[in-house]
Motif scaffolding. Structure first.
Motif, PDB file in Angstrom:
ATOM      1  N   GLY A  78     -26.766  54.383   6.307  1.00  0.00           N
ATOM      2  CA  GLY A  78     -27.134  53.743   6.928  1.00  0.00           C
ATOM      3  C   GLY A  78     -26.095  53.903   8.376  1.00  0.00           C
ATOM      4  O   GLY A  78     -25.849  55.103   8.909  1.00  0.00           O
ATOM      5  N   LEU A  79     -26.267  52.620   9.121  1.00  0.00           N
ATOM      6  CA  LEU A  79     -25.751  52.753  10.449  1.00  0.00           C
ATOM      7  C   LEU A  79     -24.293  52.592  10.562  1.00  0.00           C
ATOM      8  O   LEU A  79     -23.824  52.112  11.814  1.00  0.00           O
ATOM      9  CB  LEU A  79     -26.823  52.185  11.603  1.00  0.00           C
ATOM     10  N   ALA A 104     -27.348  58.301   8.683  1.00  0.00           N
ATOM     11  CA  ALA A 104     -28.130  57.746   8.982  1.00  0.00           C
ATOM     12  C   ALA A 104     -29.168  57.153   7.935  1.00  0.00           C
ATOM     13  O   ALA A 104     -29.502  55.823   7.734  1.00  0.00           O
ATOM     14  CB  ALA A 104     -28.836  57.592  10.573  1.00  0.00           C
ATOM     15  N   LEU A 105     -29.414  58.347   7.099  1.00  0.00           N
ATOM     16  CA  LEU A 105     -30.496  58.086   6.229  1.00  0.00           C
ATOM     17  C   LEU A 105     -30.230  57.762   4.802  1.00  0.00           C
ATOM     18  O   LEU A 105     -30.426  57.455   3.609  1.00  0.00           O
ATOM     19  CB  LEU A 105     -31.690  59.341   6.240  1.00  0.00           C
ATOM     20  N   MET A 106     -28.343  58.324   5.048  1.00  0.00           N
ATOM     21  CA  MET A 106     -28.157  58.262   3.368  1.00  0.00           C
ATOM     22  C   MET A 106     -26.878  56.795   2.934  1.00  0.00           C
ATOM     23  O   MET A 106     -27.228  56.193   2.592  1.00  0.00           O
ATOM     24  CB  MET A 106     -27.071  59.655   2.943  1.00  0.00           C
ATOM     25  N   PHE A 157     -25.093  62.540   0.173  1.00  0.00           N
ATOM     26  CA  PHE A 157     -25.395  63.369   1.261  1.00  0.00           C
ATOM     27  C   PHE A 157     -24.496  64.564   1.547  1.00  0.00           C
ATOM     28  O   PHE A 157     -24.825  65.443   2.101  1.00  0.00           O
ATOM     29  CB  PHE A 157     -24.426  62.175   2.384  1.00  0.00           C
ATOM     30  N   ARG A 216     -25.718  63.621  11.807  1.00  0.00           N
ATOM     31  CA  ARG A 216     -25.998  62.118  12.113  1.00  0.00           C
ATOM     32  C   ARG A 216     -27.503  61.724  11.266  1.00  0.00           C
ATOM     33  O   ARG A 216     -27.185  60.103  10.770  1.00  0.00           O
ATOM     34  CB  ARG A 216     -25.896  62.502  13.701  1.00  0.00           C
ATOM     35  N   LEU A 217     -28.838  63.015  11.228  1.00  0.00           N
ATOM     36  CA  LEU A 217     -29.445  61.996  10.722  1.00  0.00           C
ATOM     37  C   LEU A 217     -29.338  61.985   8.788  1.00  0.00           C
ATOM     38  O   LEU A 217     -29.995  60.761   8.546  1.00  0.00           O
ATOM     39  CB  LEU A 217     -30.842  62.911  10.757  1.00  0.00           C
ATOM     40  N   LEU A 218     -28.863  62.861   8.732  1.00  0.00           N
ATOM     41  CA  LEU A 218     -28.338  62.098   7.000  1.00  0.00           C
ATOM     42  C   LEU A 218     -27.406  61.090   7.217  1.00  0.00           C
ATOM     43  O   LEU A 218     -27.279  60.512   6.005  1.00  0.00           O
ATOM     44  CB  LEU A 218     -27.790  63.528   6.860  1.00  0.00           C
ATOM     45  N   GLN A 239     -28.273  67.154  12.840  1.00  0.00           N
ATOM     46  CA  GLN A 239     -28.792  66.469  11.029  1.00  0.00           C
ATOM     47  C   GLN A 239     -27.866  66.212  10.285  1.00  0.00           C
ATOM     48  O   GLN A 239     -28.509  65.499   8.868  1.00  0.00           O
ATOM     49  CB  GLN A 239     -29.574  68.083  10.295  1.00  0.00           C
ATOM     50  N   GLU A 277     -24.908  56.713  -2.935  1.00  0.00           N
ATOM     51  CA  GLU A 277     -25.277  58.205  -1.585  1.00  0.00           C
ATOM     52  C   GLU A 277     -24.358  58.766  -0.818  1.00  0.00           C
ATOM     53  O   GLU A 277     -24.713  59.455  -0.573  1.00  0.00           O
ATOM     54  CB  GLU A 277     -25.378  56.618  -0.452  1.00  0.00           C
TER      55      GLU A 277
END
Length: 286
Positions: free
Chosen positions: A167-168, A163-165, A190, A159-161, A157, A186
């Protein structure tokens, strides 16, 4: 003849007067399911007394506590060092926070020390480590798997946050990562979501393990029953137990700040205290 033997003999005599099918049914019925461990409600005073007893255990056998605490602290340092070595130093904080979730498993040796002191059994490294090693044949290994699974979910979660908050994007240094998460909207989102999800996972894992690890060490029960008993313990005394969970989190955070060194002392005290709290929560076998 003891009372138990007399009761057993009386039962057999009574059974002779019944038909064979009824006797077989009566003998088979108790084997269908063992009674689940019973839990008692606890108060803040019970928790305080458990902590005092935990301190006494640590004072009485400091070498064991310091050894397990040092092992735990060294593991935390190793995980953070590997993160920087792999070029993902910005994950050092989530890794350190998630590493605290593994504390109940590492503290199994401390439960055994408290159990032996309570029973008046002499302490020895061969006895304590031997008991831990024997657990590989029992259900405690499955509880370790549950703990590791929650740790994996925690990192996923994160790593998911990210990416979502955020970016990459990749962060070359820890300072760059801290600048982004502390100075941008952002980054603030996060941190907020990360801590909320982390608190939820910590509460779930606490509910599953606060009683289950010492119970599996103390009795011959399956890990599912142990987890259910642990959750029932939290539900039976929600405010004291959630308060205890919050105290554990705060103590681990403070102990981890000076390079994990505080864990050398905090983990043993918490581990011993958890054993004594388990004794107050779970009703002893008759």
């Amino acid at each position: 003849m003891s009372h138990q033997d007399a009761a057993h003999t009386t039962g057999l005599s009574t059974g002779l007067s019944t038909s064979l099918p009824e006797t077989r049914a009566a003998e088979a019925a108790p084997a269908v399911r063992r009674s689940d461990p019973q839990v008692r409600a606890v108060t803040v005073r019970d928790i305080a007394e458990a902590v005092i007893l935990g301190l006494r255990d640590f004072q009485a056998a400091p070498l064991y506590g310091l050894a397990f605490g040092a092992f735990y602290a060294a593991g935390g340092l190793a995980i953070v060092a590997c993160a920087f070595w792999a070029g993902v130093g910005y994950l050092a904080y989530p890794l350190a926070a998630g590493f605290a979730l593994l504390g109940p498993f590492v503290a199994v040796g401390l439960y055994e020390v408290s159990r032996r002191r309570e029973a008046g059994v002499p302490l020895s490294w061969s006895g304590v480590l031997g008991t831990i090693f024997e657990q590989r044949h029992r259900e405690l290994g499955w509880m370790a798997f549950v703990t590791l699974f929650v740790f994996v979910i925690w990192m996923y979660q994160v790593r998911l946050l990210l990416a979502l908050m955020l970016g990459l994007r990749s962060f070359s240094t820890m300072q760059e990562f801290l600048t982004v998460v502390t100075t941008t909207p952002e980054g603030w989102l996060f941190l907020l979501l990360g801590h909320v999800v982390g608190a939820a996972l910590s509460l779930v894992l606490f509910s599953l393990t606060v009683v289950s690890f010492p119970l599996l060490l103390d009795r011959d029960v399956d890990f599912v029953t142990a987890m259910i008993t642990s959750v029932r313990a939290v539900v039976t005394s929600p405010l004291p137990m959630i308060g205890w969970a919050a105290a554990i989190v705060l103590l681990l955070i403070v102990a981890a700040l000076p390079g994990f060194l505080g864990l050398v002392v905090v983990l043993p005290v918490l581990g011993h205290a958890t054993w004594h709290l388990y004794r107050r929560i779970v009703v002893p076998k008759a």
